[in-house]
Write a protein that holds these residues in place. Structure first.
Motif, mmCIF file in Angstrom:
data_model
loop_
_atom_site.group_PDB
_atom_site.id
_atom_site.type_symbol
_atom_site.label_atom_id
_atom_site.label_comp_id
_atom_site.label_asym_id
_atom_site.label_seq_id
_atom_site.Cartn_x
_atom_site.Cartn_y
_atom_site.Cartn_z
ATOM 1 N N LEU A 59 16.565 25.656 -25.583
ATOM 2 C CA LEU A 59 17.140 24.840 -24.518
ATOM 3 C C LEU A 59 16.076 23.933 -23.909
ATOM 4 N N ALA A 60 14.863 24.435 -23.754
ATOM 5 C CA ALA A 60 13.788 23.608 -23.200
ATOM 6 C C ALA A 60 13.518 22.397 -24.085
ATOM 7 N N LEU A 61 13.496 22.590 -25.391
ATOM 8 C CA LEU A 61 13.246 21.473 -26.303
ATOM 9 C C LEU A 61 14.378 20.457 -26.239
ATOM 10 N N ILE A 62 15.609 20.934 -26.211
ATOM 11 C CA ILE A 62 16.769 20.043 -26.126
ATOM 12 C C ILE A 62 16.732 19.232 -24.839
ATOM 13 N N PRO A 260 15.497 29.201 -9.135
ATOM 14 C CA PRO A 260 16.204 28.766 -10.352
ATOM 15 C C PRO A 260 15.211 28.251 -11.398
ATOM 16 N N LEU A 261 14.485 29.160 -11.993
ATOM 17 C CA LEU A 261 13.423 28.791 -12.928
ATOM 18 C C LEU A 261 13.995 28.169 -14.198
ATOM 19 N N THR A 262 13.281 27.178 -14.716
ATOM 20 C CA THR A 262 13.510 26.710 -16.079
ATOM 21 C C THR A 262 12.215 26.938 -16.846
ATOM 22 N N ARG A 263 12.315 26.964 -18.166
ATOM 23 C CA ARG A 263 11.111 27.138 -18.973
ATOM 24 C C ARG A 263 10.880 25.906 -19.829
ATOM 25 N N HIS A 347 0.912 38.469 -11.605
ATOM 26 C CA HIS A 347 1.755 37.833 -10.593
ATOM 27 C C HIS A 347 3.131 37.567 -11.211
ATOM 28 N N ALA A 348 4.139 38.288 -10.777
ATOM 29 C CA ALA A 348 5.462 38.176 -11.399
ATOM 30 C C ALA A 348 6.215 36.943 -10.922
ATOM 31 N N GLN A 349 6.037 36.581 -9.651
ATOM 32 C CA GLN A 349 6.788 35.465 -9.071
ATOM 33 C C GLN A 349 5.868 34.261 -8.926
ATOM 34 N N VAL A 350 5.730 33.528 -10.026
ATOM 35 C CA VAL A 350 4.865 32.363 -10.047
ATOM 36 C C VAL A 350 5.491 31.306 -10.942
ATOM 37 N N ALA A 351 5.372 30.044 -10.547
ATOM 38 C CA ALA A 351 5.925 28.954 -11.340
ATOM 39 C C ALA A 351 5.061 27.716 -11.176
ATOM 40 N N ASN A 352 5.091 26.879 -12.184
ATOM 41 C CA ASN A 352 4.394 25.599 -12.162
ATOM 42 C C ASN A 352 5.298 24.536 -11.542
ATOM 43 N N LEU A 353 4.722 23.614 -10.780
ATOM 44 C CA LEU A 353 5.494 22.491 -10.260
ATOM 45 C C LEU A 353 5.659 21.471 -11.378
ATOM 46 N N HIS A 354 6.884 21.272 -11.811
ATOM 47 C CA HIS A 354 7.156 20.363 -12.929
ATOM 48 C C HIS A 354 6.793 18.926 -12.555
ATOM 49 N N GLY A 355 5.888 18.347 -13.336
ATOM 50 C CA GLY A 355 5.478 16.967 -13.082
ATOM 51 C C GLY A 355 4.375 16.810 -12.067
ATOM 52 N N GLY A 356 4.003 17.906 -11.409
ATOM 53 C CA GLY A 356 2.903 17.882 -10.462
ATOM 54 C C GLY A 356 3.159 17.024 -9.231
ATOM 55 N N LEU A 357 2.084 16.755 -8.507
ATOM 56 C CA LEU A 357 2.195 15.960 -7.287
ATOM 57 C C LEU A 357 2.570 14.510 -7.592
ATOM 58 N N SER A 358 2.303 14.082 -8.801
ATOM 59 C CA SER A 358 2.712 12.738 -9.200
ATOM 60 C C SER A 358 4.229 12.593 -9.145
ATOM 61 N N ARG A 359 4.941 13.605 -9.681
ATOM 62 C CA ARG A 359 6.398 13.563 -9.618
ATOM 63 C C ARG A 359 6.873 13.775 -8.176
ATOM 64 N N TRP A 360 6.210 14.656 -7.464
ATOM 65 C CA TRP A 360 6.542 14.911 -6.052
ATOM 66 C C TRP A 360 6.568 13.591 -5.276
ATOM 67 N N ALA A 361 5.503 12.805 -5.421
ATOM 68 C CA ALA A 361 5.416 11.524 -4.716
ATOM 69 C C ALA A 361 6.451 10.529 -5.238
ATOM 70 N N ALA A 362 6.657 10.508 -6.557
ATOM 71 C CA ALA A 362 7.611 9.568 -7.151
ATOM 72 C C ALA A 362 9.026 9.828 -6.658
ATOM 73 N N GLU A 363 9.332 11.081 -6.319
ATOM 74 C CA GLU A 363 10.666 11.415 -5.827
ATOM 75 C C GLU A 363 10.792 11.246 -4.313
ATOM 76 N N GLY A 364 9.723 10.758 -3.686
ATOM 77 C CA GLY A 364 9.804 10.384 -2.282
ATOM 78 C C GLY A 364 9.495 11.479 -1.288
ATOM 79 N N PHE A 365 8.914 12.575 -1.738
ATOM 80 C CA PHE A 365 8.578 13.657 -0.813
ATOM 81 C C PHE A 365 7.191 13.420 -0.216
#
Length: 373
Positions: A59-62, A260-263, A347-365
């Protein structure tokens, strides 16, 4: 510079020499190959012989390639693994395709000999190739450049005929009449291999297949197949009933409680900036950039904890353990490595921010300390 998913699909297909994207995926536990095909112009695709346990990967590849999955097809009702068709249908709305002869539940695309399954401007032809099971199908690409043979033909072998309606005479007829009758240059992609062989051709199997190639006759083939003494697949007790439900679990797994994690296709748990912003008060945002970047013009997430990646292992005691972690960096690259390290550290409850701070800023946050470009 980021590349749009549609452009990625075009570039990936162009690297293979045409308008068709093709990927061969592998499940090491069962030796199963899964195949992804996509028409670049329309972005429509097919998935063949999905494996239940590899659903997140597929699903991630698709999603990364922005493919509109038309159907998830199986070559037969497998005895060695549970199909991922139902999970893929639930995630993407794709049709579930299997031989009508199998009679499985939840099949929305019951297939018969001569049918064609279209995806954009391309299609596969359905050829009935029983003998390993009654419901075996081979999918032949529209230009006959490749065929997906399931267990009917393997590399230098073929599927067994000693259970699940198997019949060696029937398999001989299927292979010689429907598969080896294809152009000799046609590449044959098997459902399984256990020794690292991933593809063969009609010409090769006509000459080198020990069971049916060379000067072998039907009598030779049947004698060989009936003399084989093989143990039953170790997952048969769960695989067959599971596949008669098209892979639908008897009990659906619970969604992870904290997010709502995605991989990603690389296997990393990820979260979107929008979700992190909405739940930030319940999280620790861990920034793994350098102190210079943290205090620089790109800014930082308000309230985030700074531990540069090279110092992460030595300063792990500073990471709060009473709330989930979201790891960030500029693009999501260094934070991906940090996420891997934290998962390995327990650490069981850990996730990466998809797209990093670059995406964060691009989305207006907002980012504290950021200087507009």
């Amino acid at each position: 510079m980021a590349v749009a998913p549609a452009s990625v699909l075009s570039l990936a297909a162009a690297a293979g020499g045409g308008s068709l994207l093709f990927r061969q995926l592998f499940d090491g536990d069962t030796g199963t190959f899964t195949y992804l095909l996509a028409d670049v112009r329309s972005r429509q695709g097919l998935l063949i012989d999905a494996v239940f346990e590899q659903h997140d990967r597929d699903l991630a590849l698709i999603r990364e390639l922005d493919i509109d999955l038309v159907a998830c097809l199986d070559t037969h009702a497998h005895a060695d693994h549970v199909t991922g068709s139902w999970l893929m249908h639930a995630a993407t709305g794709s049709a579930i395709g299997l031989a009508a002869a199998v009679g499985a539940e939840y099949v929305s695309l019951p297939l018969r000999h001569g049918d064609r399954v279209r995806f954009g401007e391309r299609a596969v032809e359905v050829r009935a190739t029983p003998g390993h099971t009654d419901g075996c199908l081979t999918y032949v690409l529209d230009d006959q450049a490749m065929a997906f043979t399931g267990d009917a033909v393997l590399v230098r072998g073929c599927g067994r005929c000693d259970f699940q309606q198997g019949n060696a005479h029937t398999l001989w007829t299927s292979i010689t009449g429907q598969i080896l009758s294809l152009p000799e240059a046609c590449l044959l992609y098997p459902g399984h291999d256990y020794t690292g062989r991933s593809v063969t051709s009609v010409a090769e199997e006509k000459v080198f297949n020990a069971r049916l190639g060379g000067n072998a006759t039907e009598r030779d083939f049947v004698g060989h197949m009936e003399a084989m003494k093989l143990p039953h697949p170790h997952k048969i007790a769960e695989a067959l009933p599971g596949n008669m439900r098209s892979g639908k679990p008897r009990e659906l797994a619970a969604v992870p409680a904290w997010a709502p994690l995605t991989r990603s296709y690389a296997g990393l748990p990820e979260l979107t900036p929008a979700w992190v912003v909405a739940h930030q008060s319940d999280l620790t945002v861990l920034d793994v950039r350098s102190a210079q970047e943290f205090n620089g013009p790109d800014g930082r997430v308000a309230g985030s904890l700074l531990i540069p990646l090279p110092e992460l292992e030595g300063r792990s005691s500073e990471i709060p353990t009473d709330r989930p972690l979201v790891v960030v960096c500029h693009s999501g690259s260094r934070s991906a490595l940090a996420t891997q390290q934290l998962l390995k550290a327990g650490h069981a409850q850990v996730a990466n921010l998809h797209g990093g701070l670059s995406r964060w800023a691009a989305e207006g946050f907002p980012l504290d300390g950021a200087i507009p470009a």
